[in-house]
Design a protein around this motif. Structure first.
Motif, short mmCIF file in Angstrom:
data_model
loop_
_atom_site.label_atom_id
_atom_site.label_comp_id
_atom_site.label_asym_id
_atom_site.label_seq_id
_atom_site.Cartn_x
_atom_site.Cartn_y
_atom_site.Cartn_z
N LEU A 52 0.71 -1.33 0.04
CA LEU A 52 0.00 -0.21 0.17
C LEU A 52 0.75 1.21 -0.06
CD1 LEU A 52 -2.97 -1.14 2.33
CD2 LEU A 52 -2.79 -1.15 0.01
N SER A 53 0.35 2.40 0.02
CA SER A 53 0.90 3.62 -0.14
C SER A 53 0.97 4.58 1.03
CB SER A 53 0.57 4.30 -1.33
OG SER A 53 1.16 5.47 -1.56
N ASN A 54 -0.54 4.92 1.37
CA ASN A 54 -0.74 5.69 2.16
C ASN A 54 -0.91 5.29 3.73
OD1 ASN A 54 -1.30 7.47 0.16
ND2 ASN A 54 -3.28 6.81 -0.13
N CYS A 55 -1.42 4.11 3.93
CA CYS A 55 -1.29 3.53 5.32
C CYS A 55 0.04 3.16 5.76
CB CYS A 55 -2.28 2.42 5.52
SG CYS A 55 -4.09 3.09 5.20
N LYS A 56 0.79 4.04 6.33
CA LYS A 56 2.30 3.53 6.80
C LYS A 56 2.65 4.24 8.00
CE LYS A 56 3.78 7.82 4.44
NZ LYS A 56 4.74 8.30 3.07
N THR A 57 3.77 3.48 8.51
CA THR A 57 4.37 3.80 9.96
C THR A 57 5.36 4.46 9.64
OG1 THR A 57 3.27 1.70 11.00
CG2 THR A 57 5.16 2.92 12.03
N ILE A 58 5.88 5.74 10.24
CA ILE A 58 7.05 6.56 10.03
C ILE A 58 7.56 6.26 11.67
CG2 ILE A 58 7.99 8.81 9.80
CD1 ILE A 58 5.28 9.33 8.59
N THR A 59 8.96 5.70 11.44
CA THR A 59 9.70 5.39 12.71
C THR A 59 10.89 5.95 12.65
OG1 THR A 59 8.61 3.26 12.92
CG2 THR A 59 10.79 3.65 13.98
N THR A 60 11.31 6.88 13.77
CA THR A 60 12.66 7.44 13.94
C THR A 60 13.47 6.63 14.92
OG1 THR A 60 11.87 9.71 13.04
CG2 THR A 60 14.05 9.64 14.24
N LEU A 61 14.66 6.20 14.67
CA LEU A 61 15.56 5.66 15.67
C LEU A 61 16.80 6.39 15.71
CD1 LEU A 61 16.24 2.48 16.99
CD2 LEU A 61 17.64 2.39 15.09
N ALA A 62 16.86 6.83 16.94
CA ALA A 62 18.09 7.48 17.76
C ALA A 62 19.15 6.77 18.51
CB ALA A 62 17.57 8.89 18.27
N PHE A 63 20.14 6.68 18.37
CA PHE A 63 21.06 5.93 19.01
C PHE A 63 22.30 6.51 19.40
CE2 PHE A 63 22.16 5.78 14.45
CZ PHE A 63 23.44 5.96 14.66
N ALA A 64 22.63 5.95 20.85
CA ALA A 64 23.91 6.38 21.51
C ALA A 64 24.71 5.27 22.00
CB ALA A 64 23.66 7.58 22.40
N ARG A 65 26.04 5.31 21.78
CA ARG A 65 26.65 4.13 22.44
C ARG A 65 26.74 4.11 23.89
NH1 ARG A 65 30.24 0.81 20.35
NH2 ARG A 65 30.40 2.05 18.13
N LYS A 66 26.49 3.14 24.80
CA LYS A 66 26.60 2.87 26.05
C LYS A 66 27.85 2.15 26.68
CE LYS A 66 23.00 -0.64 25.89
NZ LYS A 66 23.53 -1.63 26.68
N GLN A 67 28.32 2.39 27.86
CA GLN A 67 29.28 1.55 28.41
C GLN A 67 28.93 0.20 28.83
OE1 GLN A 67 32.17 3.31 28.75
NE2 GLN A 67 31.11 4.97 27.70
N PHE A 109 18.66 2.92 22.45
CA PHE A 109 17.92 3.28 21.47
C PHE A 109 16.67 4.10 21.91
CE2 PHE A 109 19.96 -0.55 19.77
CZ PHE A 109 20.61 -0.33 18.87
N THR A 110 16.46 5.22 21.24
CA THR A 110 14.93 5.87 21.33
C THR A 110 14.40 5.75 19.97
OG1 THR A 110 16.00 7.40 22.58
CG2 THR A 110 13.95 7.97 21.76
N ILE A 111 12.97 4.90 20.19
CA ILE A 111 12.23 4.86 19.08
C ILE A 111 11.09 5.29 18.97
CG2 ILE A 111 11.31 2.65 17.86
CD1 ILE A 111 13.16 0.86 19.48
N GLU A 112 10.92 6.46 18.16
CA GLU A 112 9.73 7.06 18.06
C GLU A 112 8.72 6.96 16.83
OE1 GLU A 112 10.18 11.26 19.35
OE2 GLU A 112 12.08 11.09 19.38
N THR A 113 7.76 6.62 17.25
CA THR A 113 6.90 6.05 15.95
C THR A 113 5.55 6.56 15.61
OG1 THR A 113 6.17 4.09 14.69
CG2 THR A 113 5.93 4.14 17.17
N VAL A 114 5.06 7.08 14.48
CA VAL A 114 3.60 7.46 14.43
C VAL A 114 2.98 6.80 13.10
CG1 VAL A 114 4.18 9.88 15.11
CG2 VAL A 114 4.45 9.23 12.68
N ASN A 115 1.81 6.77 13.01
CA ASN A 115 0.99 5.88 12.02
C ASN A 115 0.32 7.15 11.21
OD1 ASN A 115 2.01 3.35 12.65
ND2 ASN A 115 -0.14 3.09 13.79
N THR A 116 0.25 6.84 9.87
CA THR A 116 -0.40 7.97 9.10
C THR A 116 -1.95 7.55 9.03
OG1 THR A 116 -0.18 6.56 7.07
CG2 THR A 116 1.61 8.51 7.51
N PHE A 117 -2.34 6.45 9.66
CA PHE A 117 -3.90 6.09 9.73
C PHE A 117 -4.16 6.01 10.87
CE2 PHE A 117 -0.96 2.36 9.31
CZ PHE A 117 -1.16 1.85 10.63
N PRO A 118 -5.54 6.47 11.46
CA PRO A 118 -5.92 6.54 12.84
C PRO A 118 -5.51 5.20 13.77
CG PRO A 118 -7.69 7.25 11.26
CD PRO A 118 -6.71 6.42 10.49
#
Length: 360
Positions: A52-67, A109-118
């Motif tokens: 599909l095209s419009n019904c999608k998930t947008i995910t941002t992955l931020a990462f930082a090395r840890k000890q 990791f910090t995982i932030e996600t949104v859906n374009t569908f309700p």
């Protein structure tokens, strides 16, 4: 074609301390259904889907090395807010893919996600969500090993997505994706989804999918439980053989654009999926009365007007109305005048065939 061991890199050539990526991945709708699986998310039968095209998930992955590299470390936010009840699913996914992504415990990791569908729209987000997350992890691995090929990148992303949610492996590529070993389809494999390799008629290249939201509540029986019930199902082996047969039948259909044959196969597959649910032990029904009302209305409209419109169903009550772009105006008018009343709060979503995951 890649084997499992190909997805374990012997060593990385580069390093990175922190950064972020953002990928979107769409949902998909299976035409030939996968129902039943073996260990490690291996399908009991092959499937093919429209991306599909419009019904999608947008995910941002931020990462930082840890000890301390002893455990997985991550925060999860859905639409800007922490969502603790989803964290066990992420934890389970990380445990499944760690053998193939050995860097995972090196970072927070910090995982932030949104859906374009309700949210709670009745559209399953596990396929799009796991595909988007897998794409992000592969972007990080590509920084650590820049020499990987594009084919390897996307194949491994689909492989990883499958370990989070089986159908997610079909949300990496587009427009038509095959998952599962099928003798007559070159390159097909149980390990990951592949773009359909043969000719596709122009009719299918801009196909429409209007999703009628019949019931937005949580399903009575999860797909995971439903898949497991196929292990002792009295009709399982015949069903698996039927899926192979129907996938073979679609090869000439995709090439010649025979919509009459396409409709027969797709609707039969949808009803067979739900027949497997109704004949398992314990048995269950995910369709609702309004699902049947919509199906009957589509049949009546198609017979009366000769419009090439059909339905398919996922493991739920909602109805996907499929039709070529040439009849879009006519079908949308039919939906608005005759079908909206069967939707919960009159809700439906308009989508169309798409091209898969995208960066940024």
């Amino acid at each position: 074609m890649f084997a499992v061991n190909d997805f374990i890199l012997s060593k990385y050539t580069h390093s990175i301390d922190q950064g972020s990526f953002s990928w979107s991945a769409p949902s998909n709708i299976a035409l030939v259904k996968y129902w039943g699986k073996k260990d490690k998310q291996i399908p009991a039968n092959p499937s093919v889907s429209f991306t599909l095209s419009n019904c999608k998930t947008i995910t941002t992955l931020a990462f930082a090395r840890k000890q301390n590299n002893g455990n997985f470390s991550f925060d999860f936010l859905f639409e800007g807010k922490p969502k603790e009840d989803f964290k066990p699913k992420i934890q389970n996914f990380l445990e499944r893919v760690e053998a193939y992504l050995p860097f995972l415990k090196n970072y927070h990791f910090t995982i932030e996600t949104v859906n374009t569908f309700p949210h709670s729209s009745g559209i399953a987000s596990s396929a799009s969500g796991m595909a988007a997350l897998a794409m992000n992890f592969m972007s990080l691995e590509k920084v650590l090993y820049p020499d990987m090929t594009e084919d390897y990148f996307f194949s491994k992303a689909s492989f990883l997505a499958r370990l989070g949610s089986g159908s997610a492996c079909r949300s990496v590529k587009g427009q038509v994706v095959v998952w599962g070993n099928q003798a007559n389809i070159k390159g097909s494999t149980d390990l990951y989804g592949v773009a359909y390799p043969y000719a596709i008629h122009d009719t299918f290249k801009n196909f429409q999918d209007t999703i009628l939201l019949v019931d937005k509540g949580e399903k009575q029986v999860s797909s995971t439980i439903g898949h497991d019930l196929m292990h002792e199902h009295p009709f399982a082996e015949k069903r698996f053989a039927q899926a192979h047969e129907n996938l073979d039948k679609l090869i000439p259909v995709f090439k010649n654009g025979n919509l009459e044959e396409f409709i027969k196969i797709v609707e039969s597959e949808a009803l067979t999926l739900h027949a497997m649910m109704m004949t398992s032990l314990p048995y269950f029904i995910l369709m609702k009365p309004n699902t049947l009302q919509i199906i009957n209305a589509i049949w009546k409209f198609r017979n009366k007007t000769k419009t090439p419109v059909c339905f398919t169903l996922d493991a739920g009550a909602n109805v996907h109305v499929l039709y070529p772009n040439e009849v879009k105006e006519k079908v949308l008018q039919f939906i608005k005048t005759e079908l909206v009343g069967y939707c919960q709060n009159g809700q439906y979503l308009c989508d169309e065939i798409g091209n898969g995951a995208s960066l940024g």
